[in-house]
Design an enzyme around this catalytic site. Structure first.
Site, PDB file in Angstrom:
ATOM      1  N   ALA A   1      -9.678   6.306   9.304  1.00  0.00           N
ATOM      2  CA  ALA A   1      -8.217   6.467   9.226  1.00  0.00           C
ATOM      3  C   ALA A   1      -7.514   5.136   8.993  1.00  0.00           C
ATOM      4  O   ALA A   1      -6.512   5.069   8.278  1.00  0.00           O
ATOM      5  CB  ALA A   1      -7.680   7.149  10.485  1.00  0.00           C
ATOM      6  N   CYS A   2      -8.043   4.079   9.580  1.00  0.00           N
ATOM      7  CA  CYS A   2      -7.436   2.746   9.426  1.00  0.00           C
ATOM      8  C   CYS A   2      -7.576   2.256   7.986  1.00  0.00           C
ATOM      9  O   CYS A   2      -6.632   1.739   7.398  1.00  0.00           O
ATOM     10  CB  CYS A   2      -8.083   1.759  10.391  1.00  0.00           C
ATOM     11  SG  CYS A   2      -7.989   2.278  12.116  1.00  0.00           S
ATOM     12  N   SER A   3      -8.769   2.423   7.423  1.00  0.00           N
ATOM     13  CA  SER A   3      -9.074   1.926   6.077  1.00  0.00           C
ATOM     14  C   SER A   3      -8.525   2.806   4.964  1.00  0.00           C
ATOM     15  O   SER A   3      -8.175   2.311   3.898  1.00  0.00           O
ATOM     16  CB  SER A   3     -10.591   1.827   5.891  1.00  0.00           C
ATOM     17  OG  SER A   3     -11.148   0.930   6.799  1.00  0.00           O
TER      18      SER A   3
END
Length: 169
Positions: free
Chosen positions: A57-59
Site C-alpha cells: 500500500a505504501c509503494s
C-alpha cells in the site's frame, strides 16, 4: 492520547537526506536532522506516515498518490510534504529514490518512532516481524497548528490519501 485538530504539532527530530539529482541509487549519504518546529514554523505542510517503505500500500498507493498530487497541494498553499516512517533515514532515502519523489516529498525516518509516539500514532506490528511502526495517517499543518488529521483504522489508503487531504484544504 492522539493528536487532534487544533493542537500544535509536537516538536521532534526526523532524519532525512536532501534530494540530490546527481546521487546514485547505491549512494549512502548520512541523513541530517529535520527539526519539525524549526522547519515548519510559518508554513503550511502535510505530514503523511507509512507503516513500511517497500510494502504494497505504501509503494503502490500512498507515496505515489502524494507524488501525483504534489503540484496541486502546492497550488493550495502547501510548501512542504513530508513522508515519515518508523525506520532510519537511510531506508527512507532509498525508498524515495526508488519511488521517484525527487524534491517533491521529504522522505524522513523516525527511527525509534519517538515522533509518532508523541503524536499518539504508533502501532505494534511485532506479530508480522515489523515491531513498533507508525499508523498510516496524514496531518495538515498551518504554522504548526493541526488543521486536519486522517488516521486509517483499517488496511488501505482512505482518510490519509492525497485526494482527501486536497479536499480538506
Amino acid at each position: 492520547m492522539s493528536i487532534k485538530v487544533g493542537d500544535i504539532i509536537p516538536d521532534g527530530v526526523l532524519h532525512y537526506v536532501p534530494y540530490d539529482p546527481n546521487e546514485s541509487l547505491v549512494a549512502c549519504p548520512r541523513p541530517l536532522p529535520y527539526k519539525i518546529h524549526e522547519q515548519l514554523k510559518d508554513k503550511k505542510a502535510v505530514i503523511f506516515a507509512i507503516p513500511g517503505p517497500f510494502t504494497p500500500a505504501c509503494s503502490e498507493q500512498h507515496v505515489p498518490g502524494f507524488l501525483h498530487a504534489a503540484d496541486a497541494l502546492q497550488a493550495k498553499g502547501v510548501s512542504t510534504i513530508i513522508c515519515v516512517s518508523a525506520v532510519d533515514g537511510f531506508i527512507m532515502n532509498a525508498f524515495g529514490k526508488v519511488s521517484g519523489v525527487k524534491d517533491k516529498i521529504i522522505m524522513a525516518g523516525d527511527g525509534n518512532a519517538s515522533f509518532a509516539k508523541a503524536l499518539g500514532l504508533t502501532q505494534d506490528l511485532s506479530k508480522g516481524g515489523l515491531g513498533i511502526r507508525t499508523k498510516r495517517f496524514a496531518i495538515v499543518l498551518d504554522n504548526l497548528k493541526v488543521i486536519y488529521v486522517g488516521v486509517e483504522t483499517a488496511p488501505g489508503v482512505n482518510v490519509s490519501s492525497a485526494e482527501v487531504v486536497l479536499a480538506k484544504l
